[in-house]
Design an enzyme around this catalytic site. Structure first.
Site, PDB file in Angstrom:
ATOM      1  N   HIS A 169      -4.511   1.089   7.670  1.00  0.00           N
ATOM      2  CA  HIS A 169      -3.154   1.646   7.766  1.00  0.00           C
ATOM      3  C   HIS A 169      -2.983   2.808   6.771  1.00  0.00           C
ATOM      4  O   HIS A 169      -2.494   3.885   7.138  1.00  0.00           O
ATOM      5  CB  HIS A 169      -2.124   0.543   7.496  1.00  0.00           C
ATOM      6  N   GLU A 170      -3.404   2.602   5.524  1.00  0.00           N
ATOM      7  CA  GLU A 170      -3.252   3.658   4.510  1.00  0.00           C
ATOM      8  C   GLU A 170      -4.172   4.838   4.806  1.00  0.00           C
ATOM      9  O   GLU A 170      -3.803   5.998   4.611  1.00  0.00           O
ATOM     10  CB  GLU A 170      -3.520   3.099   3.104  1.00  0.00           C
ATOM     11  N   GLY A 172       0.840  -1.193   0.000  1.00  0.00           N
ATOM     12  CA  GLY A 172       0.000   0.000   0.000  1.00  0.00           C
ATOM     13  C   GLY A 172       0.870   1.235   0.000  1.00  0.00           C
ATOM     14  O   GLY A 172       2.022   1.187   0.451  1.00  0.00           O
ATOM     15  N   CYS A 192       5.752  -0.190   7.342  1.00  0.00           N
ATOM     16  CA  CYS A 192       5.378   0.998   6.581  1.00  0.00           C
ATOM     17  C   CYS A 192       6.592   1.466   5.791  1.00  0.00           C
ATOM     18  O   CYS A 192       7.703   1.504   6.331  1.00  0.00           O
ATOM     19  CB  CYS A 192       4.929   2.087   7.554  1.00  0.00           C
ATOM     20  N   LEU A 193       6.382   1.815   4.523  1.00  0.00           N
ATOM     21  CA  LEU A 193       7.520   2.214   3.692  1.00  0.00           C
ATOM     22  C   LEU A 193       8.190   3.490   4.202  1.00  0.00           C
ATOM     23  O   LEU A 193       9.360   3.726   3.889  1.00  0.00           O
ATOM     24  CB  LEU A 193       7.077   2.392   2.232  1.00  0.00           C
ATOM     25  N   HIS A 200      -2.775   7.299   7.067  1.00  0.00           N
ATOM     26  CA  HIS A 200      -1.828   8.234   6.439  1.00  0.00           C
ATOM     27  C   HIS A 200      -2.539   9.494   5.917  1.00  0.00           C
ATOM     28  O   HIS A 200      -2.002  10.586   6.027  1.00  0.00           O
ATOM     29  CB  HIS A 200      -1.099   7.577   5.257  1.00  0.00           C
ATOM     30  N   GLN A 253       2.896  10.000   1.562  1.00  0.00           N
ATOM     31  CA  GLN A 253       4.207   9.333   1.583  1.00  0.00           C
ATOM     32  C   GLN A 253       5.081   9.689   0.387  1.00  0.00           C
ATOM     33  O   GLN A 253       6.264   9.371   0.376  1.00  0.00           O
ATOM     34  CB  GLN A 253       4.032   7.808   1.627  1.00  0.00           C
TER      35      GLN A 253
HETATM   36 NI    NI Z   1       2.447   3.252   5.916  1.00  0.00          NI
END
Ligand code: NI
Length: 186
Positions: free
Chosen positions: A140-141, A45, A98-99, A144, A50
């Site tokens: 989770h996304e 995701g 998470c990236l 963000h 991000q």
């Molecule tokens: Ni994330």
């Protein structure tokens, strides 16, 4: 084009993102770039904040979880202007990464079932329910685009234990396998 992924500590990750409409400039190109950026980093995701854009857009490809949940084989979706309407069920733990936080994974508690309204890439409005791992990735996304990151959802004690790791991410003294933009490193 692969975009640099913004690391923890950058203010854009703390900001509540704004809605967009079809006139948002170069949206198709941004979506293509975000897919490419996500796959390049082996993510499931990616949310627009991000990549430094404070807009309510995120995408998910949950197919790497096919072994756990066969239905996820073709789960690839774009969510624009999403609003989670309801979260139900008994909270469960799932190990999240998470990236924006390379080399960090933590167990996070969330409810298992969600109802969400959103617009797809053609700006058609949809309302759907998801559960299990699909719901988890969406939650989770979705965090963000509301300026929340997964370490905001762990206990203060656990957060203290990973303080050095978080500092390293802020400073950029980590070595991810993909391009990143760190808060305190040019
Ligand atoms: Ni994330």
């Amino acid at each position: 084009m692969i975009l640099p992924i913004v690391g923890y500590g950058n203010p854009v990750l703390k900001k509540k993102a704004g809605e967009i409409d079809q006139s948002y400039p170069n949206l198709k190109e941004l979506i293509d770039d975000m897919w490419e950026t996500m796959y390049n980093a082996s993510g499931v995701g990616l949310a627009a904040p991000q990549v430094g854009k404070s807009i309510r857009l995120f995408m998910i490809d949950a197919s790497p979880f096919e072994d756990e949940e066969p239905d996820l084989k073709d789960f690839k979706k774009i969510f624009i202007n999403a609003q989670i309407l309801e979260e139900t069920g008994e909270e469960w733990l799932f190990n999240e990464g998470c990236l924006s936080f390379p080399d960090l994974r933590e167990d996070v508690m969330r409810k298992p079932k969600i109802r969400i309204s959103y617009q797809d890439e053609n700006f058609e409005t949809r309302e759907e329910e998801f559960e299990g791992i699909a719901a988890r990735i969406i939650q989770h996304e979705y965090d963000h685009i509301d300026g929340v990151v997964f370490v905001d959802r762990i206990s203060p004690l656990k957060r203290r234990l990973i303080k050095n790791k978080l500092t390293n991410i802020i400073k950029g003294t980590v070595n991810p396998a993909y391009k990143m933009k760190f808060a305190q490193r040019k």
